[in-house]
Design a protein around this motif. Structure first.
Motif, PDB file in Angstrom:
ATOM      1  N   VAL A  17       0.854  -1.187   0.000  1.00 33.49           N
ATOM      2  CA  VAL A  17       0.000   0.000   0.000  1.00 33.49           C
ATOM      3  C   VAL A  17       0.894   1.242   0.000  1.00 33.49           C
ATOM      4  CG1 VAL A  17      -1.799   1.278   1.226  1.00 33.49           C
ATOM      5  CG2 VAL A  17      -1.787  -1.238   1.274  1.00 33.49           C
ATOM      6  N   ALA A  18       0.719   2.124  -0.968  1.00 31.53           N
ATOM      7  CA  ALA A  18       1.513   3.356  -1.039  1.00 31.53           C
ATOM      8  C   ALA A  18       1.026   4.336   0.024  1.00 31.53           C
ATOM      9  CB  ALA A  18       1.384   3.983  -2.421  1.00 31.53           C
ATOM     10  N   VAL A  19       1.957   4.920   0.776  1.00 29.39           N
ATOM     11  CA  VAL A  19       1.599   5.872   1.823  1.00 29.39           C
ATOM     12  C   VAL A  19       2.264   7.214   1.538  1.00 29.39           C
ATOM     13  CG1 VAL A  19       1.656   6.410   4.286  1.00 29.39           C
ATOM     14  CG2 VAL A  19       1.379   4.024   3.531  1.00 29.39           C
ATOM     15  N   VAL A  20       1.452   8.252   1.497  1.00 28.83           N
ATOM     16  CA  VAL A  20       1.923   9.624   1.348  1.00 28.83           C
ATOM     17  C   VAL A  20       1.591  10.369   2.629  1.00 28.83           C
ATOM     18  CG1 VAL A  20       1.476  11.805   0.165  1.00 28.83           C
ATOM     19  CG2 VAL A  20       1.738   9.708  -1.163  1.00 28.83           C
ATOM     20  N   ALA A  65       6.458  11.950   8.619  1.00 25.68           N
ATOM     21  CA  ALA A  65       7.131  10.945   9.448  1.00 25.68           C
ATOM     22  C   ALA A  65       8.300  10.436   8.603  1.00 25.68           C
ATOM     23  CB  ALA A  65       6.174   9.812   9.813  1.00 25.68           C
ATOM     24  N   PRO A  66       9.379  11.225   8.507  1.00 26.38           N
ATOM     25  CA  PRO A  66      10.415  10.972   7.499  1.00 26.38           C
ATOM     26  C   PRO A  66      11.189   9.686   7.669  1.00 26.38           C
ATOM     27  CG  PRO A  66      11.092  12.707   9.005  1.00 26.38           C
ATOM     28  CD  PRO A  66       9.662  12.430   9.292  1.00 26.38           C
ATOM     29  N   SER A  67      11.271   9.150   8.894  1.00 23.88           N
ATOM     30  CA  SER A  67      12.028   7.912   9.067  1.00 23.88           C
ATOM     31  C   SER A  67      11.182   6.671   8.804  1.00 23.88           C
ATOM     32  CB  SER A  67      12.639   7.843  10.474  1.00 23.88           C
ATOM     33  OG  SER A  67      11.637   7.906  11.458  1.00 23.88           O
ATOM     34  N   SER A  68       9.917   6.870   8.454  1.00 27.42           N
ATOM     35  CA  SER A  68       9.074   5.747   8.051  1.00 27.42           C
ATOM     36  C   SER A  68       9.368   5.412   6.598  1.00 27.42           C
ATOM     37  CB  SER A  68       7.592   6.101   8.211  1.00 27.42           C
ATOM     38  OG  SER A  68       7.209   7.056   7.230  1.00 27.42           O
ATOM     39  N   ARG A  69       8.731   4.362   6.096  1.00 22.01           N
ATOM     40  CA  ARG A  69       8.921   3.941   4.706  1.00 22.01           C
ATOM     41  C   ARG A  69       7.864   4.558   3.787  1.00 22.01           C
ATOM     42  NH1 ARG A  69       9.006  -2.400   4.906  1.00 22.01           N
ATOM     43  NH2 ARG A  69       9.324  -2.107   2.650  1.00 22.01           N
ATOM     44  N   ARG A  70       7.374   5.718   4.160  1.00 14.59           N
ATOM     45  CA  ARG A  70       6.370   6.385   3.323  1.00 14.59           C
ATOM     46  C   ARG A  70       6.964   6.706   1.952  1.00 14.59           C
ATOM     47  NH1 ARG A  70       9.598  10.530   2.359  1.00 14.59           N
ATOM     48  NH2 ARG A  70       9.795  12.216   3.871  1.00 14.59           N
TER      49      ARG A  70
END
Length: 349
Positions: free
Chosen positions: A154-157, A163-168
């Motif tokens: 699932v693509a997350v924006v 939340a820059p350290s996430s895999r967004r």
């Protein structure tokens, strides 16, 4: 037709490319979609025809032909925050455009100030969604929920707050440290020659956009305007009544208060407290987001400047990024960059 009238632009089709290249429609389809089984010389002929005709694939038509659709969830805050209300309206307008692209948006309202509530909402999203746009908290559980969605494909924006350290996949929003530095420069210049204290009011320091803005603000104020001292940050949770009470208490105990920088919402409460104190023309106030309320405060002189981000641009950008990712298309970084606007009473749109 008049001699000076412009000719209609006719879009090249796959059939036109096949005719120009002297190959079958099936061969052109293979080349355009990067499928194997076509000789290099034939690929070169087709690509030359594509370039000559200026052929561009009609992605929406291709999705329609394949019966392909995409569904996206936009996770937005609960409450009466005026900017978020504007953002929600813009997401609804974007949904109308996206439907023509075979993409569909559902808006989910969540208390984004509560990391457990926000994370649970992300964890329990329907598997029917291909992508998510979320006002993010930079919190371990929220980051984990984003990473789990990404692992499921699932693509997350992240939208407005990151939340820059996430895999967004992508962040859609302004450069918040730069916005805070801009506010500090304005504050310092407005208060040239005056000494005293400056208050910083955030919604929540759990929201990265608020944290980054106050960081940028302190960075410039402390290094370039030493006659002004920033007070400890106050958190109003973007609630007007809570922010009014905090501002009224601040004004009562801080006679040397020269300025207020609100890096979140709750601006109606600040306006009420300033006007009730009789110090509205004495205290310089800088806020974020052009809304019906901040516009009114700016026009009547209670508010001095607005640092703004365009919610319509953000809603469309988030939808474009999600759709492009799911369709395997590139995005244009310049088109998706959200600019920082500065509004004074004299340049209101």
């Amino acid at each position: 037709m008049n001699a000076g009238a412009s000719q209609p632009v006719i879009r090249a089709t796959l059939e036109d490319v096949a005719r120009t290249a002297g190959v079958s429609l099936a061969t052109v389809d293979r080349v355009v979609n990067r499928r194997e089984g076509v000789r290099a010389k034939t690929v070169a002929r087709v690509e030359a025809a594509v370039a000559k005709l200026g052929y561009r694939a009609d992605v929406a038509a291709a999705r329609l032909a394949r019966g392909q659709t995409f569904r996206f969830a936009f996770v937005l805050p609960t409450g009466s925050n005026s900017f978020m209300t504007n953002l929600t309206e813009q997401v609804q307008r974007t949904a109308d455009w996206l439907a023509g692209q075979r993409g569909f948006i559902d808006i989910l309202r969540v208390d984004v100030f509560d990391p457990d509530v926000l994370a649970a909402a992300l964890e329990n999203l329907s598997p029917a969604y291909h992508g998510v746009a979320v006002i993010a908290l930079d919190h371990p559980r929220v980051r984990a929920a984003i990473d789990e969605l990404t692992a499921r494909g699932v693509a997350v924006v992240t939208l407005v707050s990151d939340a820059p350290s996430s895999r967004r996949l992508h962040y859609v929003g302004i450069d918040n440290p730069a916005a805070g530095r801009t506010a500090a420069t304005l504050m310092g210049r407005f208060l040239t020659g005056r000494k005293g204290t400056v208050a910083v009011i955030a919604g929540s320091l759990s929201l990265r956009d608020h944290t980054e803005r106050q960081f940028g603000f302190h960075q410039i104020l402390s290094s370039e305007y030493q006659s002004l001292v920033a007070l400890p940050v106050i958190e109003g949770r973007d609630d007007s009544e809570r922010t009014r009470e905090l501002t009224a208490a601040l004004l009562a105990r801080q006679p040397d208060l020269r300025g207020i920088y609100c890096c979140g919402a709750g601006n109606r409460g600040i306006a009420d407290a300033l006007e009730a104190s009789g110090r509205a023309r004495e205290v310089v106030w800088i806020a974020h987001e052009l809304t019906q309320y901040t516009r009114r405060f700016l026009v009547r002189g209670t508010l001095d400047a607005i640092i703004n981000q365009d919610p319509g641009h953000e809603a469309r950008s988030a939808a474009r990024v999600l759709l492009a990712h799911c369709s395997g298309e590139p995005i244009s970084p310049d088109q998706e960059r959200i600019r920082i606007d500065i509004f004074l009473r004299d340049n209101l749109p």
